[in-house]
Design an enzyme around this catalytic site. Structure first.
Site, PDB file in Angstrom:
ATOM      1  N   SER A   1       0.015 -44.527  32.029  1.00 16.97           N
ATOM      2  CA  SER A   1       0.382 -44.247  30.697  1.00 16.97           C
ATOM      3  C   SER A   1      -0.699 -44.461  29.744  1.00 16.97           C
ATOM      4  CB  SER A   1       1.927 -44.911  30.322  1.00 16.97           C
ATOM      5  OG  SER A   1       2.085 -44.694  29.106  1.00 16.97           O
TER       6      SER A   1
ATOM      7  N   TYR B   1       6.603 -52.536  28.018  1.00 21.61           N
ATOM      8  CA  TYR B   1       6.219 -51.397  28.881  1.00 21.61           C
ATOM      9  C   TYR B   1       4.818 -51.325  28.799  1.00 21.61           C
ATOM     10  CZ  TYR B   1       5.735 -46.404  30.090  1.00 21.61           C
ATOM     11  OH  TYR B   1       5.727 -45.398  30.558  1.00 21.61           O
TER      12      TYR B   1
END
Ligand code: 8X3
Length: 260
Positions: free
Chosen positions: A145, A158
């Site tokens: 990501s 995250y």
């Protein structure tokens, strides 16, 4: 030069929806043998049927919880009975839980993110590697990501686990260099899937806001890129791809066009 994916064995975690399901169908359309795994087995059956219809050499599915070593071992032993070799492993399972600041963070959310995005990649790779190390040119594609590159508020855990997964990719590439196994990461920015719905714990209004006024990446955009990375010839390794929609110039620079 493009390498033929026809007849190659491709194993995708998190294959029941989003990037994983779209990736499975894209590899199926290339004539690959597609193996998908996820926790939601009822959805896997449907995706496997769609892979067959798209032209897969064969399509298979199995339950998998990447947070459990026993589940990973059971799934990979089943995979070994299907095929003695794996050409492409796509570590796609993962996701974000919550947007709390560190001050308000929940242990359960942090632990779920560490398990699925970080330790899950290590577990699945460890189990699948014996199917790959005998064939130079086989490829491990980790779905990372933009969050692994840039931190943002509410994303400490995250961003942290995606940064950790990026270092797993880099370490693995060093470890596997002598056996010719390629290790890549595909790191998307905003992509419209169930990702935001899961992150906001089912709040569809908040989830929709994430993609409001932009043409975000789609799961199919990501799937196209997975196929492109996997179809480079064996001597070519696309180490790291950072992929964003045009409206997202950076994590915090998003051009939204919202009708008044
Ligand atoms: C998903 C992209 O920007 O929400 O990994 O972190 S972002």
């Amino acid at each position: 030069m493009k390498a033929d994916l026809k007849g190659k064995w491709v194993f995708i975690t998190g294959g029941s929806s989003g990037f994983g399901a779209a990736g499975a169908k894209a590899f199926a359309a290339e004539g690959a043998h597609v193996v998908i795994a996820a926790r939601r087995t009822e959805r896997l059956q449907q995706v496997a049927d769609e892979c067959t219809a798209a032209g897969a050499a064969s399509a298979h599915y199995h339950a998998l919880d990447v947070a459990s070593t026993a589940s990973v071992e059971a799934c990979v032993s089943w995979l070994r009975n299907l095929t003695p070799r794996l050409d492409v492993l796509i570590n796609n399972a993962g996701g974000a839980h919550g947007v709390d600041t560190v001050a308000d963070g929940k242990d359960a959310d942090w632990e779920a993110m560490v398990q699925s995005n970080f330790i899950g990649v290590l577990r699945v790779t460890r189990a699948a590697l014996p199917l790959m190390t005998g064939q130079p040119g086989s490829l491990i594609l980790n779905v990372g990501s933009i969050a692994g590159h840039v931190a943002y508020e509410g994303g400490a855990a995250y961003c942290g686990v995606k940064a950790a997964a990026l270092q797993v990719t880099r370490a693995l590439r060093l470890e596997l260099c002598t056996v010719g196994v390629r290790v890549c990461t595909l790191d998307p920015g905003l992509a419209e899937t169930e990702f935001a719905l899961v992150r906001f714990k089912g709040d569809s209004v908040k989830a929709a806001k994430v993609y409001e006024g932009i043409q975000a990446l789609t799961a199919e955009d990501i799937a196209d890129t997975m196929v492109w990375m996997a179809s480079r010839p064996p001597h070519v390794c696309i180490d790291e791809v950072l992929m964003k929609c045009t409206a997202q110039a950076a994590v915090h620079k998003i051009h939204r066009v919202i009708a008044k």
